[in-house]
Design a protein around this motif. Structure first.
Motif, PDB file in Angstrom:
ATOM      1  N   SER A 411       0.847  -1.191   0.000  1.00 29.70           N
ATOM      2  CA  SER A 411       0.000   0.000   0.000  1.00 29.70           C
ATOM      3  C   SER A 411       0.888   1.249   0.000  1.00 29.70           C
ATOM      4  O   SER A 411       2.083   1.174   0.283  1.00 29.70           O
ATOM      5  CB  SER A 411      -0.891   0.018   1.242  1.00 29.70           C
ATOM      6  OG  SER A 411      -0.087   0.149   2.414  1.00 29.70           O
ATOM      7  N   PHE A 412       0.265   2.396  -0.283  1.00 25.34           N
ATOM      8  CA  PHE A 412       1.064   3.619  -0.261  1.00 25.34           C
ATOM      9  C   PHE A 412       1.574   3.897   1.147  1.00 25.34           C
ATOM     10  O   PHE A 412       2.691   4.397   1.315  1.00 25.34           O
ATOM     11  CB  PHE A 412       0.262   4.820  -0.776  1.00 25.34           C
ATOM     12  CG  PHE A 412       1.044   6.099  -0.687  1.00 25.34           C
ATOM     13  CD1 PHE A 412       2.116   6.339  -1.552  1.00 25.34           C
ATOM     14  CD2 PHE A 412       0.750   7.055   0.288  1.00 25.34           C
ATOM     15  CE1 PHE A 412       2.857   7.507  -1.458  1.00 25.34           C
ATOM     16  CE2 PHE A 412       1.491   8.226   0.381  1.00 25.34           C
ATOM     17  CZ  PHE A 412       2.545   8.457  -0.496  1.00 25.34           C
ATOM     18  N   GLN A 413       0.781   3.601   2.161  1.00 28.73           N
ATOM     19  CA  GLN A 413       1.225   3.836   3.534  1.00 28.73           C
ATOM     20  C   GLN A 413       2.501   3.019   3.832  1.00 28.73           C
ATOM     21  O   GLN A 413       3.431   3.522   4.482  1.00 28.73           O
ATOM     22  CB  GLN A 413       0.112   3.459   4.524  1.00 28.73           C
ATOM     23  CG  GLN A 413      -1.062   4.440   4.566  1.00 28.73           C
ATOM     24  CD  GLN A 413      -1.931   4.351   3.312  1.00 28.73           C
ATOM     25  OE1 GLN A 413      -1.926   3.322   2.622  1.00 28.73           O
ATOM     26  NE2 GLN A 413      -2.663   5.426   3.035  1.00 28.73           N
ATOM     27  N   TRP A 416       5.393   4.695   1.963  1.00 33.51           N
ATOM     28  CA  TRP A 416       5.818   5.958   2.565  1.00 33.51           C
ATOM     29  C   TRP A 416       6.529   5.720   3.893  1.00 33.51           C
ATOM     30  O   TRP A 416       7.482   6.419   4.233  1.00 33.51           O
ATOM     31  CB  TRP A 416       4.612   6.876   2.740  1.00 33.51           C
ATOM     32  CG  TRP A 416       4.983   8.313   2.994  1.00 33.51           C
ATOM     33  CD1 TRP A 416       4.670   9.060   4.085  1.00 33.51           C
ATOM     34  CD2 TRP A 416       5.729   9.164   2.124  1.00 33.51           C
ATOM     35  NE1 TRP A 416       5.178  10.322   3.968  1.00 33.51           N
ATOM     36  CE2 TRP A 416       5.839  10.419   2.758  1.00 33.51           C
ATOM     37  CE3 TRP A 416       6.329   8.993   0.881  1.00 33.51           C
ATOM     38  CZ2 TRP A 416       6.515  11.492   2.198  1.00 33.51           C
ATOM     39  CZ3 TRP A 416       7.007  10.067   0.306  1.00 33.51           C
ATOM     40  CH2 TRP A 416       7.099  11.291   0.963  1.00 33.51           C
ATOM     41  N   ARG A 428       4.990  14.190  -0.134  1.00 32.88           N
ATOM     42  CA  ARG A 428       4.051  13.085   0.098  1.00 32.88           C
ATOM     43  C   ARG A 428       3.011  13.014  -1.013  1.00 32.88           C
ATOM     44  O   ARG A 428       2.703  11.938  -1.533  1.00 32.88           O
ATOM     45  CB  ARG A 428       3.364  13.249   1.451  1.00 32.88           C
ATOM     46  CG  ARG A 428       2.577  12.007   1.881  1.00 32.88           C
ATOM     47  CD  ARG A 428       1.846  12.233   3.193  1.00 32.88           C
ATOM     48  NE  ARG A 428       1.367  10.982   3.753  1.00 32.88           N
ATOM     49  CZ  ARG A 428       0.318  10.278   3.307  1.00 32.88           C
ATOM     50  NH1 ARG A 428      -0.369  10.727   2.264  1.00 32.88           N
ATOM     51  NH2 ARG A 428      -0.025   9.148   3.887  1.00 32.88           N
ATOM     52  N   GLU A 429       2.482  14.180  -1.385  1.00 34.86           N
ATOM     53  CA  GLU A 429       1.483  14.197  -2.456  1.00 34.86           C
ATOM     54  C   GLU A 429       2.112  13.762  -3.780  1.00 34.86           C
ATOM     55  O   GLU A 429       1.482  13.061  -4.579  1.00 34.86           O
ATOM     56  CB  GLU A 429       0.889  15.597  -2.601  1.00 34.86           C
ATOM     57  CG  GLU A 429      -0.242  15.656  -3.620  1.00 34.86           C
ATOM     58  CD  GLU A 429      -0.788  17.064  -3.823  1.00 34.86           C
ATOM     59  OE1 GLU A 429      -1.688  17.213  -4.681  1.00 34.86           O
ATOM     60  OE2 GLU A 429      -0.302  18.010  -3.152  1.00 34.86           O
ATOM     61  N   GLN A 432       2.447  10.053  -3.755  1.00 33.95           N
ATOM     62  CA  GLN A 432       1.115   9.464  -3.850  1.00 33.95           C
ATOM     63  C   GLN A 432       0.702   9.376  -5.322  1.00 33.95           C
ATOM     64  O   GLN A 432       0.116   8.375  -5.773  1.00 33.95           O
ATOM     65  CB  GLN A 432       0.107  10.328  -3.078  1.00 33.95           C
ATOM     66  CG  GLN A 432      -1.339   9.882  -3.216  1.00 33.95           C
ATOM     67  CD  GLN A 432      -1.671   8.662  -2.360  1.00 33.95           C
ATOM     68  OE1 GLN A 432      -1.449   8.662  -1.158  1.00 33.95           O
ATOM     69  NE2 GLN A 432      -2.199   7.613  -2.990  1.00 33.95           N
ATOM     70  N   ASN A 433       1.036  10.404  -6.111  1.00 35.74           N
ATOM     71  CA  ASN A 433       0.698  10.396  -7.528  1.00 35.74           C
ATOM     72  C   ASN A 433       1.559   9.405  -8.311  1.00 35.74           C
ATOM     73  O   ASN A 433       1.063   8.748  -9.230  1.00 35.74           O
ATOM     74  CB  ASN A 433       0.821  11.802  -8.112  1.00 35.74           C
ATOM     75  CG  ASN A 433      -0.430  12.632  -7.886  1.00 35.74           C
ATOM     76  OD1 ASN A 433      -1.367  12.600  -8.683  1.00 35.74           O
ATOM     77  ND2 ASN A 433      -0.456  13.356  -6.769  1.00 35.74           N
ATOM     78  N   PHE A 435       2.619   6.690  -7.060  1.00 36.54           N
ATOM     79  CA  PHE A 435       2.043   5.407  -6.651  1.00 36.54           C
ATOM     80  C   PHE A 435       0.762   5.122  -7.426  1.00 36.54           C
ATOM     81  O   PHE A 435       0.544   4.001  -7.906  1.00 36.54           O
ATOM     82  CB  PHE A 435       1.789   5.403  -5.144  1.00 36.54           C
ATOM     83  CG  PHE A 435       1.223   4.115  -4.626  1.00 36.54           C
ATOM     84  CD1 PHE A 435       2.052   3.032  -4.355  1.00 36.54           C
ATOM     85  CD2 PHE A 435      -0.145   3.975  -4.408  1.00 36.54           C
ATOM     86  CE1 PHE A 435       1.533   1.840  -3.890  1.00 36.54           C
ATOM     87  CE2 PHE A 435      -0.671   2.789  -3.926  1.00 36.54           C
ATOM     88  CZ  PHE A 435       0.175   1.713  -3.668  1.00 36.54           C
ATOM     89  N   GLU A 436      -0.101   6.121  -7.568  1.00 40.64           N
ATOM     90  CA  GLU A 436      -1.350   5.916  -8.305  1.00 40.64           C
ATOM     91  C   GLU A 436      -1.069   5.604  -9.775  1.00 40.64           C
ATOM     92  O   GLU A 436      -1.761   4.774 -10.386  1.00 40.64           O
ATOM     93  CB  GLU A 436      -2.228   7.162  -8.175  1.00 40.64           C
ATOM     94  CG  GLU A 436      -2.796   7.355  -6.771  1.00 40.64           C
ATOM     95  CD  GLU A 436      -3.568   8.664  -6.627  1.00 40.64           C
ATOM     96  OE1 GLU A 436      -3.720   9.369  -7.659  1.00 40.64           O
ATOM     97  OE2 GLU A 436      -4.005   8.988  -5.502  1.00 40.64           O
ATOM     98  N   ARG A 453      -0.748  11.807 -13.907  1.00 41.15           N
ATOM     99  CA  ARG A 453      -0.307  11.665 -12.517  1.00 41.15           C
ATOM    100  C   ARG A 453       1.205  11.815 -12.386  1.00 41.15           C
ATOM    101  O   ARG A 453       1.696  12.379 -11.404  1.00 41.15           O
ATOM    102  CB  ARG A 453      -0.779  10.315 -11.960  1.00 41.15           C
ATOM    103  CG  ARG A 453      -2.252  10.331 -11.560  1.00 41.15           C
ATOM    104  CD  ARG A 453      -2.819   8.953 -11.311  1.00 41.15           C
ATOM    105  NE  ARG A 453      -4.174   9.014 -10.766  1.00 41.15           N
ATOM    106  CZ  ARG A 453      -5.257   9.260 -11.483  1.00 41.15           C
ATOM    107  NH1 ARG A 453      -5.149   9.485 -12.793  1.00 41.15           N
ATOM    108  NH2 ARG A 453      -6.457   9.311 -10.905  1.00 41.15           N
ATOM    109  N   ALA A 457       3.172  14.589 -10.157  1.00 44.02           N
ATOM    110  CA  ALA A 457       4.239  14.217  -9.231  1.00 44.02           C
ATOM    111  C   ALA A 457       5.519  14.986  -9.536  1.00 44.02           C
ATOM    112  O   ALA A 457       6.166  15.533  -8.626  1.00 44.02           O
ATOM    113  CB  ALA A 457       4.489  12.712  -9.313  1.00 44.02           C
TER     114      ALA A 457
END
Length: 555
Positions: A411-413, A416, A428-429, A432-433, A435-436, A453, A457
């Motif tokens: 997972s992203f968590q 990170w 972080r954002e 997240q992009n 990762f998506e 995305r 990023a």
């Protein structure tokens, strides 16, 4: 030794020509620029070749002219060059036990064809292991009070011979002789010569590793110790040169329990003083580069297995040019790691490779378009900003890629947390992009959604960097007119000027933005104004799908 006998060059030329005719070669007089001709290796040739050696044995400049065909009777054939190499070694042994040959080796850069002739001679079997044993043993240089320098002179000549067989045999012979020594300095002399003789070739380095085994670690320690005590001179510090040659050879070999500890031990000894020696500087950069595919960064750690992180290397080396090389190489590795997860997409790290490469040009004082010149304050500002960006951002790319390679379903968590979960909202954002985009690629999502995305990023990483490094950027702009991201980027195939409007067609996937965050960034930075973020946003959008950006930065 007595003076070499004088030989009439005209008679010598005629003698060689007659020998060729007698051997069945085409009868014609060769000019200094005539093409070499293969002739049978008959004993009758020896008199003419021996005359050349008697006349020029201690005059390497003339021997070089002989080998490139500037002296009558013109170019020698490969067979004749091989025989000349053997006769030359035998003459040096009989005249002064090889000391003059060793001095020629010290100046090898001026006589490349002479070194290659020795390689050809060994490959052809004219020069043998027996010759080397005599040259390096007690009958030859072994009795010299300057044997350390003289061994290295021979090894330097061998290193440039272009013959892996000669390099391997000389390294083996030198190591064997070193193992028999009871006096430490004598052993180190031979071991230094063994490392240097490999010439950085894969074959010779592998042979030395197999022969020396774990004892090579102790030899590296001893040679490194003496390299610190020897006079600091780029070319005469034979110990540093030997270590650099060995590192280059190791860089060509795959990661293993045999190669990594030796390479790591050398890196562990390095200081900026060492890296003034060109061979060691080259070896160090070669070894860093080899970490891309053949070894992990842990392969750069000490023999205990602890890693030398990038930050530890940057802490050790203060020279801006060295630091820039380490940083650029790290960006390249991070770029390649992200490209594996997101094929065909240039991440922020990909663009950073070329920006850092161009920053290196400024650091080295090379002329740059739009810059008023390089001074010490500008170098410090660019170097500090370049290094700080790598220290803070590059490890996040590394942790991101490593986590998803080992656990594609993370997972992203989890990703990170593996990156240390820094309290940096923009970063972080950004990740997240990334990762998506990775998740969309795995699930067969649309190319437009993935590219958008990645664009988001890239822009957010750049925004964080520009904010965090504002002081360094302003300093560099103030004292020099350039910064890491305000330069022309000389990428494969073209030059991108970030100080002027970036022109061209957006790639189809990014021509019309639909992602809400991408549209927001377009409104904020999509204009063609003078701000760095506007330039960077358009740089990313125009070139994110350019495959040329993934090329090797080391040219």
């Amino acid at each position: 030794s007595g003076a070499a006998p004088r030989v009439d060059p005209r008679l010598l030329a005629e003698g060689i020509e007659a020998s060729r005719r007698a051997a069945g070669a085409q009868a014609s007089r060769l000019s200094p620029t005539a093409a070499p001709r293969q002739v049978p290796n008959e004993p009758v040739h020896q008199d003419g070749l021996r005359g050349l050696v008697e006349r020029y044995w201690d005059n390497p400049l003339q021997l070089e002219r002989v080998l490139i065909g500037q002296v009558q009777p013109g170019p020698l054939s490969p067979t004749e060059q091989a025989q000349l190499g053997r006769l030359l070694v035998e003459k040096h042994l009989s005249a002064d036990r090889g000391r003059t040959l060793s001095r020629i080796g010290d100046e090898q850069r001026n006589y490349p064809n002479l070194a290659r002739a020795l390689g050809r001679s060994f490959q052809a079997g004219a020069l043998t292991d027996g010759h080397l044993g005599y040259l390096l043993g007690p009958q030859g240089l072994g009795t010299s009070s300057r044997r350390g320098f003289e061994y290295t002179g021979i090894a330097t000549l061998v290193a440039a011979s272009g013959s892996p067989a000669l390099q391997s045999t000389t390294a083996t012979r030198s190591w064997e002789l070193g193992a028999k020594q009871t006096e430490r300095h004598a052993a180190v002399d031979f071991h230094t010569a063994a490392m240097r003789a490999t010439g950085g070739s894969t074959e010779a380095t592998q042979v030395l590793l197999q022969q020396a085994g774990p004892a090579l670690i102790a030899a590296v320690d001893a040679v490194a110790d003496l390299s610190r005590r020897a006079p600091v001179h780029p070319y005469t510090n034979r110990f540093s040169t030997a270590l650099g040659t060995l590192l280059t050879g190791l860089s060509h070999l795959p990661s293993s329990q045999a190669t990594n500890p030796v390479g790591a031990r050398i890196v562990g000894h390095l200081s900026e003083q060492h890296l003034t020696a060109p061979a060691l500087r080259k070896g160090f950069f070669d070894y860093l580069r080899s970490a891309r595919t053949s070894r992990s960064w842990r392969g750069l750690g000490p023999a205990s297995g602890n890693a030398f992180t990038q930050q530890e290397l940057l802490t050790r080396f203060k020279d801006p040019a060295i630091r820039n090389h380490i940083v650029t190489e790290q960006y390249y590795r991070m770029s390649q790691a992200l490209e594996e997860l997101l094929p065909g997409q240039a991440s922020w790290a990909t663009f950073a490779v070329w920006a850092s490469r161009q920053a290196g040009s400024a650091i080295r004082g090379e002329p740059l378009a739009g810059a008023s010149g390089t001074n010490a304050n500008g170098v410090r500002a660019i170097s500090h900003g370049n290094t700080l960006g790598a220290s803070e951002i590059a490890p996040l790319f590394g942790a991101f890629a490593q986590t998803l390679r080992s656990n594609p379903d993370a997972s992203f968590q989890e990703v990170w947390r593996a990156a240390g979960a820094p309290n940096k909202p923009l970063l972080r954002e950004a990740f997240q992009n990334y990762f998506e985009a990775y998740q969309l690629r795995r699930s067969g999502g649309g190319a437009d959604a993935i590219a958008e995305r990645v664009l988001v990023a890239n822009t957010l990483v750049a925004q964080h960097e520009q904010t965090a490094l504002q002081a360094d950027i302003d300093s560099a702009m103030r004292v020099q007119g350039v910064s890491m991201w305000s330069l022309e980027l000389d990428i494969p195939g073209r030059v991108l000027d970030l100080n002027e409007d970036l022109t061209g067609q957006f790639p189809p996937e990014l021509r019309y933005l639909r992602n809400p965050r991408a549209r927001q960034l377009e409104q904020q930075f999509g204009g063609w104004g003078d701000s760095r973020m506007e330039s960077l946003f358009n740089l990313f959008r125009l070139n994110q799908r350019d495959a040329a950006l993934h090329g090797d930065w080391v040219v």
